[in-house]
Design a protein around this motif. Sequence first.
Motif, mmCIF file in Angstrom:
data_model
loop_
_atom_site.group_PDB
_atom_site.id
_atom_site.type_symbol
_atom_site.label_atom_id
_atom_site.label_comp_id
_atom_site.label_asym_id
_atom_site.label_seq_id
_atom_site.Cartn_x
_atom_site.Cartn_y
_atom_site.Cartn_z
ATOM 1 N N ARG A 1 -17.707 8.679 -7.694
ATOM 2 C CA ARG A 1 -16.928 8.306 -8.892
ATOM 3 C C ARG A 1 -17.340 9.161 -10.098
ATOM 4 O O ARG A 1 -16.499 9.531 -10.921
ATOM 5 C CB ARG A 1 -17.132 6.829 -9.209
ATOM 6 N N TYR B 1 -7.980 15.354 -9.065
ATOM 7 C CA TYR B 1 -7.273 14.360 -8.246
ATOM 8 C C TYR B 1 -7.312 12.991 -8.914
ATOM 9 O O TYR B 1 -8.324 12.588 -9.486
ATOM 10 C CB TYR B 1 -7.918 14.278 -6.858
ATOM 11 N N ALA B 2 -6.206 12.275 -8.810
ATOM 12 C CA ALA B 2 -6.136 10.896 -9.304
ATOM 13 C C ALA B 2 -5.546 10.030 -8.200
ATOM 14 O O ALA B 2 -4.452 10.306 -7.705
ATOM 15 C CB ALA B 2 -5.281 10.815 -10.564
ATOM 16 N N GLY B 3 -6.281 9.011 -7.786
ATOM 17 C CA GLY B 3 -5.795 8.127 -6.731
ATOM 18 C C GLY B 3 -6.956 7.598 -5.917
ATOM 19 O O GLY B 3 -8.129 7.817 -6.250
ATOM 20 N N PRO B 4 -6.672 6.904 -4.810
ATOM 21 C CA PRO B 4 -7.734 6.359 -3.960
ATOM 22 C C PRO B 4 -8.378 7.443 -3.108
ATOM 23 O O PRO B 4 -7.758 8.476 -2.814
ATOM 24 C CB PRO B 4 -6.994 5.338 -3.097
ATOM 25 N N TRP C 1 -0.747 4.075 0.918
ATOM 26 C CA TRP C 1 -1.649 4.977 1.616
ATOM 27 C C TRP C 1 -0.941 5.726 2.744
ATOM 28 O O TRP C 1 -1.208 6.892 2.956
ATOM 29 C CB TRP C 1 -2.839 4.193 2.166
ATOM 30 N N SER D 1 0.827 -1.201 0.000
ATOM 31 C CA SER D 1 0.000 0.000 0.000
ATOM 32 C C SER D 1 0.863 1.254 0.000
ATOM 33 O O SER D 1 1.936 1.302 0.590
ATOM 34 C CB SER D 1 -0.882 0.010 1.256
ATOM 35 N N GLY E 1 -11.195 10.772 -11.682
ATOM 36 C CA GLY E 1 -9.810 10.351 -11.493
ATOM 37 C C GLY E 1 -9.611 9.410 -10.305
ATOM 38 O O GLY E 1 -8.509 8.886 -10.111
ATOM 39 N N VAL E 2 -10.665 9.197 -9.503
ATOM 40 C CA VAL E 2 -10.548 8.301 -8.348
ATOM 41 C C VAL E 2 -10.327 6.870 -8.837
ATOM 42 O O VAL E 2 -11.129 6.336 -9.603
ATOM 43 C CB VAL E 2 -11.801 8.385 -7.458
ATOM 44 N N THR E 3 -9.233 6.261 -8.393
ATOM 45 C CA THR E 3 -8.878 4.917 -8.858
ATOM 46 C C THR E 3 -9.578 3.833 -8.053
ATOM 47 O O THR E 3 -9.844 2.751 -8.564
ATOM 48 C CB THR E 3 -7.363 4.706 -8.772
ATOM 49 N N GLU E 4 -9.858 4.108 -6.797
ATOM 50 C CA GLU E 4 -10.615 3.174 -5.971
ATOM 51 C C GLU E 4 -11.214 3.929 -4.797
ATOM 52 O O GLU E 4 -10.671 4.938 -4.345
ATOM 53 C CB GLU E 4 -9.741 2.020 -5.458
#
Length: 330
Positions: A149, A97-100, A4, A2, A154-157
Amino acid sequence: MSTWEATGVGSHPGEDHLEAVRVVFGEVPGLPYLPELPARGVGADMIGRTAALLIDLPVEVQPSGWRLTDRPGRDHQRAVDHLRWDLDGLEEIGHDYAGPLKLQVCGPWTLAGAIELKYGDKVLADAGAVRDMTASLAQGVADHCAEVRRRLPGVTEIVLQLDEPGLPGALAGTVPTASGFGRLAAVEEWRAEESLRLFEDPVVHCCAPSVPFGVLRRAGVRGVSVDASLLRRRDEEALGELIEAGAMFFHGVVPARDVRLPDVKVIAKPAVELWRRLGFPPDKLAGQVVLTPACGLAGASPAYAKAALRACKKAAQVLREDPASGMQQG
C-alpha cells in the motif's frame, strides 16, 4: 457486484519479473496481482517466498527442504531479496495504478507441512509450533500488505490469497512425517478455522482434491479458489453453501500448462453449468465468480501464460454479457 472478472493464481514461467508484471497488468487489469517466478531458484519458490515474511522465524535450506534455524543466513536473505526486487518491479510498472490488487502467500497449514523444526519433524507435528508460525505469518503478511500500500498508494483494496494445497491432507492426516515412514496426526477442523481467521478476509486457493468447503465457510473466508477439473458432484452442496454465504468463487477453468485453447464460450461453460446446477440466478453469476487458470502458470510457456490470462478475461466477459443465454445452451 464485483468487477474483478478474471485474474491469475500467482506463479509465472521464466525469470523476467518485470515482463511478468507487465503481462498481468495488461491481461487482467480488473484484478492484477504480484506474480511469482519460482524458476529463479531458492527463495523464489512458494515456501521460501512466504517464509521470508515470517517474523522472528528465520529459515534455511537443508537437503530435505526448508527448515527453521537460529539466525537468518544466505537462504533466508535470498528469499527476502527476491521479494524486495519483486516489489520494486511492481512499483515501477504499477506506480499509477488505481484499483484492487491481489497478493498470494502460502497458507499456514501448507507452510507448516513443508517446513521442518530445527531438530526433528515438520512444524505441523507440533501444535504449539503451528500456532507460533501462524501468528508470525499473520503479522508478516500484514506488514507485507502495508508495504505494498505504501509503494502503490492508488491500490483501493488488497485481496489476500492464501495458497493451501496442503490443507486437505493436514485435515485428513495424510501428510508424511519428515522421515517419510509415517503420517502426521490429522488436524482438528476448529484449529484450521481458527488459524484462517487471523488473516484479513482471505481467498483460500486449493488446487487439490477434497477442498474443505465447510471449514472455509465456518472460517468466514472471503472466497475460495479451486481447479474446476478437481470438483466432484459430491462437493457441490458444500460449495453452494459457501457461495450462498456470500463468498467469491475463483473458478480455475483454463489449463495451467500449454494446450490449444478452445473458444471462450467453451471455457466459460463449466462455470455456467455449475452455477445452474447450484440453482443460483443467472444475474448473480458474473458478480460472484472470477475466472482463473486452474493453478499457477509456472509450468507453462511465457506465450501460453499470457494467452491463458487473456482467455480467462474474455470468458469472464461472456458470463457478464449474457449469462442466461449460456445457461440455456448448457
